[in-house]
Motif scaffolding. Structure first.
Motif, PDB file in Angstrom:
ATOM      1  N   VAL A  13      37.690  48.401  29.270  1.00  0.00           N
ATOM      2  CA  VAL A  13      39.094  48.567  28.901  1.00  0.00           C
ATOM      3  C   VAL A  13      39.874  47.365  29.424  1.00  0.00           C
ATOM      4  O   VAL A  13      39.839  47.064  30.612  1.00  0.00           O
ATOM      5  CB  VAL A  13      39.668  49.869  29.499  1.00  0.00           C
ATOM      6  N   ALA A  14      40.562  46.661  28.534  1.00  0.00           N
ATOM      7  CA  ALA A  14      41.347  45.477  28.931  1.00  0.00           C
ATOM      8  C   ALA A  14      42.736  45.911  29.394  1.00  0.00           C
ATOM      9  O   ALA A  14      43.448  46.612  28.671  1.00  0.00           O
ATOM     10  CB  ALA A  14      41.459  44.511  27.773  1.00  0.00           C
ATOM     11  N   LEU A  15      43.096  45.512  30.616  1.00  0.00           N
ATOM     12  CA  LEU A  15      44.396  45.852  31.180  1.00  0.00           C
ATOM     13  C   LEU A  15      45.061  44.602  31.755  1.00  0.00           C
ATOM     14  O   LEU A  15      44.379  43.749  32.342  1.00  0.00           O
ATOM     15  CB  LEU A  15      44.256  46.885  32.303  1.00  0.00           C
ATOM     16  N   THR A  16      46.372  44.511  31.613  1.00  0.00           N
ATOM     17  CA  THR A  16      47.145  43.453  32.250  1.00  0.00           C
ATOM     18  C   THR A  16      47.863  44.047  33.445  1.00  0.00           C
ATOM     19  O   THR A  16      48.610  45.025  33.311  1.00  0.00           O
ATOM     20  CB  THR A  16      48.190  42.863  31.279  1.00  0.00           C
ATOM     21  N   LEU A  17      47.626  43.477  34.626  1.00  0.00           N
ATOM     22  CA  LEU A  17      48.231  43.961  35.867  1.00  0.00           C
ATOM     23  C   LEU A  17      49.379  43.039  36.268  1.00  0.00           C
ATOM     24  O   LEU A  17      49.162  41.871  36.580  1.00  0.00           O
ATOM     25  CB  LEU A  17      47.183  44.011  36.989  1.00  0.00           C
ATOM     26  N   GLY A  18      50.597  43.554  36.243  1.00  0.00           N
ATOM     27  CA  GLY A  18      51.761  42.782  36.657  1.00  0.00           C
ATOM     28  C   GLY A  18      51.965  42.878  38.155  1.00  0.00           C
ATOM     29  O   GLY A  18      51.828  43.958  38.746  1.00  0.00           O
ATOM     30  N   VAL A  19      52.295  41.745  38.786  1.00  0.00           N
ATOM     31  CA  VAL A  19      52.503  41.743  40.230  1.00  0.00           C
ATOM     32  C   VAL A  19      53.576  40.738  40.599  1.00  0.00           C
ATOM     33  O   VAL A  19      53.585  39.607  40.105  1.00  0.00           O
ATOM     34  CB  VAL A  19      51.179  41.434  40.972  1.00  0.00           C
ATOM     35  N   ASN A  20      54.511  41.165  41.433  1.00  0.00           N
ATOM     36  CA  ASN A  20      55.533  40.262  41.942  1.00  0.00           C
ATOM     37  C   ASN A  20      54.937  39.444  43.080  1.00  0.00           C
ATOM     38  O   ASN A  20      54.296  39.988  43.979  1.00  0.00           O
ATOM     39  CB  ASN A  20      56.738  41.075  42.438  1.00  0.00           C
ATOM     40  N   VAL A  21      55.121  38.128  43.039  1.00  0.00           N
ATOM     41  CA  VAL A  21      54.529  37.243  44.045  1.00  0.00           C
ATOM     42  C   VAL A  21      55.332  37.366  45.335  1.00  0.00           C
ATOM     43  O   VAL A  21      56.373  36.731  45.512  1.00  0.00           O
ATOM     44  CB  VAL A  21      54.524  35.783  43.551  1.00  0.00           C
ATOM     45  N   ARG A  22      54.843  38.183  46.241  1.00  0.00           N
ATOM     46  CA  ARG A  22      55.536  38.431  47.504  1.00  0.00           C
ATOM     47  C   ARG A  22      54.554  39.073  48.466  1.00  0.00           C
ATOM     48  O   ARG A  22      53.726  39.889  48.081  1.00  0.00           O
ATOM     49  CB  ARG A  22      56.730  39.361  47.277  1.00  0.00           C
ATOM     50  N   GLY A  23      54.634  38.695  49.738  1.00  0.00           N
ATOM     51  CA  GLY A  23      53.778  39.315  50.741  1.00  0.00           C
ATOM     52  C   GLY A  23      52.313  39.184  50.389  1.00  0.00           C
ATOM     53  O   GLY A  23      51.830  38.127  49.989  1.00  0.00           O
ATOM     54  N   ALA A  24      51.605  40.306  50.519  1.00  0.00           N
ATOM     55  CA  ALA A  24      50.171  40.326  50.219  1.00  0.00           C
ATOM     56  C   ALA A  24      49.903  40.840  48.810  1.00  0.00           C
ATOM     57  O   ALA A  24      48.773  41.230  48.492  1.00  0.00           O
ATOM     58  CB  ALA A  24      49.438  41.188  51.244  1.00  0.00           C
ATOM     59  N   ASN A  25      50.912  40.821  47.957  1.00  0.00           N
ATOM     60  CA  ASN A  25      50.763  41.397  46.626  1.00  0.00           C
ATOM     61  C   ASN A  25      49.685  40.725  45.783  1.00  0.00           C
ATOM     62  O   ASN A  25      48.934  41.390  45.067  1.00  0.00           O
ATOM     63  CB  ASN A  25      52.091  41.331  45.869  1.00  0.00           C
ATOM     64  N   VAL A  26      49.611  39.393  45.839  1.00  0.00           N
ATOM     65  CA  VAL A  26      48.610  38.691  45.029  1.00  0.00           C
ATOM     66  C   VAL A  26      47.191  38.950  45.546  1.00  0.00           C
ATOM     67  O   VAL A  26      46.302  39.280  44.753  1.00  0.00           O
ATOM     68  CB  VAL A  26      48.927  37.185  44.950  1.00  0.00           C
ATOM     69  N   PRO A  27      46.923  38.815  46.863  1.00  0.00           N
ATOM     70  CA  PRO A  27      45.588  39.184  47.357  1.00  0.00           C
ATOM     71  C   PRO A  27      45.236  40.642  47.041  1.00  0.00           C
ATOM     72  O   PRO A  27      44.074  40.948  46.744  1.00  0.00           O
ATOM     73  CB  PRO A  27      45.695  38.957  48.870  1.00  0.00           C
TER      74      PRO A  27
ATOM     75  N   ALA B  77      46.249  42.303  44.381  1.00  0.00           N
ATOM     76  CA  ALA B  77      45.913  42.336  42.958  1.00  0.00           C
ATOM     77  C   ALA B  77      44.511  41.784  42.719  1.00  0.00           C
ATOM     78  O   ALA B  77      43.755  42.294  41.874  1.00  0.00           O
ATOM     79  CB  ALA B  77      46.946  41.539  42.160  1.00  0.00           C
ATOM     80  N   GLU B  78      44.151  40.738  43.450  1.00  0.00           N
ATOM     81  CA  GLU B  78      42.815  40.157  43.298  1.00  0.00           C
ATOM     82  C   GLU B  78      41.736  41.133  43.748  1.00  0.00           C
ATOM     83  O   GLU B  78      40.668  41.231  43.125  1.00  0.00           O
ATOM     84  CB  GLU B  78      42.738  38.856  44.094  1.00  0.00           C
ATOM     85  N   GLU B  79      42.010  41.892  44.809  1.00  0.00           N
ATOM     86  CA  GLU B  79      41.048  42.899  45.265  1.00  0.00           C
ATOM     87  C   GLU B  79      40.946  44.039  44.256  1.00  0.00           C
ATOM     88  O   GLU B  79      39.847  44.538  43.976  1.00  0.00           O
ATOM     89  CB  GLU B  79      41.452  43.442  46.636  1.00  0.00           C
ATOM     90  N   LEU B  80      42.073  44.442  43.685  1.00  0.00           N
ATOM     91  CA  LEU B  80      42.044  45.478  42.649  1.00  0.00           C
ATOM     92  C   LEU B  80      41.230  45.010  41.445  1.00  0.00           C
ATOM     93  O   LEU B  80      40.453  45.781  40.868  1.00  0.00           O
ATOM     94  CB  LEU B  80      43.470  45.821  42.220  1.00  0.00           C
ATOM     95  N   LYS B  81      41.390  43.757  41.074  1.00  0.00           N
ATOM     96  CA  LYS B  81      40.618  43.191  39.960  1.00  0.00           C
ATOM     97  C   LYS B  81      39.123  43.243  40.271  1.00  0.00           C
ATOM     98  O   LYS B  81      38.312  43.639  39.422  1.00  0.00           O
ATOM     99  CB  LYS B  81      41.076  41.749  39.717  1.00  0.00           C
ATOM    100  N   ARG B  82      38.756  42.858  41.503  1.00  0.00           N
ATOM    101  CA  ARG B  82      37.330  42.894  41.890  1.00  0.00           C
ATOM    102  C   ARG B  82      36.786  44.316  41.808  1.00  0.00           C
ATOM    103  O   ARG B  82      35.664  44.549  41.324  1.00  0.00           O
ATOM    104  CB  ARG B  82      37.147  42.336  43.302  1.00  0.00           C
ATOM    105  N   GLN B  83      37.558  45.259  42.301  1.00  0.00           N
ATOM    106  CA  GLN B  83      37.089  46.645  42.317  1.00  0.00           C
ATOM    107  C   GLN B  83      36.908  47.196  40.905  1.00  0.00           C
ATOM    108  O   GLN B  83      35.876  47.795  40.591  1.00  0.00           O
ATOM    109  CB  GLN B  83      38.069  47.518  43.101  1.00  0.00           C
ATOM    110  N   LEU B  84      37.901  46.996  40.053  1.00  0.00           N
ATOM    111  CA  LEU B  84      37.832  47.573  38.711  1.00  0.00           C
ATOM    112  C   LEU B  84      36.794  46.871  37.845  1.00  0.00           C
ATOM    113  O   LEU B  84      36.003  47.522  37.149  1.00  0.00           O
ATOM    114  CB  LEU B  84      39.212  47.523  38.037  1.00  0.00           C
TER     115      LEU B  84
END
Length: 518
Positions: free
Chosen positions: A360-374, A376-383
């Motif tokens: 399933v293709a999903l686009t994950l939106g994330v505001n660049v702040r704090g640890a939000n990007v890392p 999101a990258e961990e969520l991408k690895r998990q999924l």
């Protein structure tokens, strides 16, 4: 609010001080005792209260505007602020009335009237900004002003209404300065809080000067404060280390917070609250990739919260399995009950039974702040590690652009934090999954709305516990949002500043008036 009845929040959550031994008092060696400089990576999205429902904006509102009621530090009961008294009229919980204090004035010198209060609420509903607090007042039908009396007529029983008018959403504005059907856009503020706004540079700084005309529940401000806004955690940490600021709040990098200890030189710190949460919000509009419940359920089935908490946040957050955080009455663990451990086989079956082809293709939106990007990258690895999903991370630099993006449905899923507006489980549910929610996800469920109405009808808040459990169970089944973690609220300050331990208690109120030079 993005990025918190009665007596339902555990006292230890209201102010749990960490590193008490770090609060020694030592002489200040600095020369100029001008404004106390407070650093944050939060963002002020609007100076007009009708146009913002986020932590950074409301933190500023706490200081420059007044509400009829407020919540004192360490308490969970609304008390009068601009009002001298407020009460429900009758037993139906559908009419609420407040009397204005006789001595409250705007910082421009004009006395506040009941018409100003009515105007402040009417314009929120009339403007109905996508980023505004209108969803918080879903039960407010009309406001009447007569003399110094303000009467709120509600469409349904709402025992939480006194809490709602103790928040930044209920900031009182000058009817002569704020348009009835449009946001004020001149970059100025006319409020009646402990501070008045001096110079303001969007995204950079706000100079706050004590308001000598203030009359209300808070202390009179004793020191001028300059709030300095930083683009992210790394910049805030750099400013702290280079002594550009005397107080730091929201958000230092997780590694910095994890390393705090009582032996640090010229550094005091405290961790309070514990009810800030973060969740994944799905776009469930018809035709969206996450519209089928099975897609959202499959994400919930494979999410590894403990790994994310450890590897991204250095143990400074706690895995969360409900929209209502642990420590708040009404909390339960429906996502743990349904998905006790990450399980790819369960997710695969959910998708297969729904006839959904993987990945399933999903686009994950994330505001660049704090640890939000890392994160999101961990969520991408998990999924993607399950082979069931293909995730595209879409970072968005500016908070305002991120808000507009998710409101417009540009992401299939986005991650967002939530700080309670007031200490009741209702505030972790009604504004998030109720009708016309602030999440702008397209989610609507009649049973959810019925349960929300039932929970709001109980004047004795403990009586709502069963309905809150049922409501959280339904949310876990539908999964329009999937909770990730909850955390404490950290404040760091230099030895030369007093009162920083009272700055924040995890409720979103920013008590800058408590700060002073030693």
């Amino acid at each position: 609010m993005p990025s918190v009845g009665s007596k339902i929040i555990v006292a230890g959550l209201v102010l749990g001080v960490v590193g008490v031994g770090a609060w020694q008092l030592v002489p200040w060696e600095g020369g100029d005792r001008g404004a106390i400089r407070v650093g944050t990576s939060d963002v002020v999205s609007a100076l007009d209260p009708a146009g913002a429902y986020d932590a950074g904006s409301w933190a500023l509102y706490s200081n420059v505007y007044q509400s009829l009621l407020t919540i004192k530090p360490g308490s969970d009961t609304p008390v009068p602020d601009a009002a001298s008294a407020c009460r429900f009229v009758g037993q139906k919980l559908t009419t609420y009335q407040c009397e204005l204090r006789p001595d409250v004035k705007f910082s421009n010198g004009r006395q506040i009237t009941a018409e100003d209060v009515k105007h402040s609420f009417d314009r929120i509903k009339a403007i109905n900004s996508d980023q505004g607090p209108a969803p918080l007042f879903n039960t407010l039908e009309s406001v009447k002003a007569e003399g110094r009396t303000v009467t709120f007529n509600l469409s349904a029983r709402d025992a939480t209404f006194p809490f709602k008018i103790a928040t930044g959403a209920a900031s009182i504005v000058d009817k002569d300065k704020y348009p009835a059907k449009a946001l004020r856009e001149d970059g100025k503020i006319d409020g009646s809080g402990p501070y008045r706004l001096g110079a303001y540079k969007a995204g950079a700084s706000a100079e706050l000067l004590p308001n000598d005309a203030y009359a209300g529940q808070a202390k009179r401000a004793r020191a001028a404060v300059t709030v300095k806004y930083y683009a992210g955690s790394a910049q805030l940490d750099k400013a702290w280390n280079e002594r550009e600021i005397e107080v730091a709040h929201r958000e230092m990098p997780p590694a910095v917070l994890a390393a705090l200890n009582p032996g640090m030189k010229d550094t005091r710190y405290q961790a309070s609250g514990g009810t800030e949460t973060r969740s994944l919000v799905f776009n469930v509009r018809p035709g969206a990739a996450a519209a089928p419940p099975a897609v959202r359920q499959a994400v919930a089935a494979v999410l590894d919260r403990p790994k994310l908490a450890t590897e991204v946040y250095s143990g400074t957050v706690t895995p969360l399995y409900s929209l209502v955080p642990a420590g708040v009455a009404g909390h339960s663990t429906p996502f743990f009950d349904a998905y006790p451990a990450p399980n790819g086989a369960t997710a695969r079956k959910l998708l297969k039974d729904a006839g959904i082809t993987e990945p399933v293709a999903l686009t994950l939106g994330v505001n660049v702040r704090g640890a939000n990007v890392p994160e999101a990258e961990e969520l991408k690895r998990q999924l993607e590690g399950t082979g069931l999903f293909q995730l595209t991370v879409k970072p968005v630099e500016k908070w305002g652009d991120f808000q507009k993006g998710y409101a417009a449905g540009e992401f299939d899923v986005y991650a967002i934090g939530w700080i309670a507006d007031f200490p009741d489980a209702d505030n972790f549910l009604a504004p998030l999954v109720g009708a016309d929610s602030s999440m702008n996800s397209g989610f609507s469920d009649k049973h959810v709305d019925e349960l929300i109405t039932r929970t709001q009808s109980h004047s004795e808040r403990a009586a709502a516990a069963a309905d809150f459990r049922e409501l959280q169970k339904v949310v876990a089944q539908q999964a329009p949002m999937v909770p990730i973690w909850q955390k404490k609220d950290f404040v760091m300050s230099r030895d030369a500043v007093t009162g920083a331990q009272y700055l924040s208690d995890g409720t979103g109120v920013w008590r800058l008036w408590e700060l002073n030079w030693l």
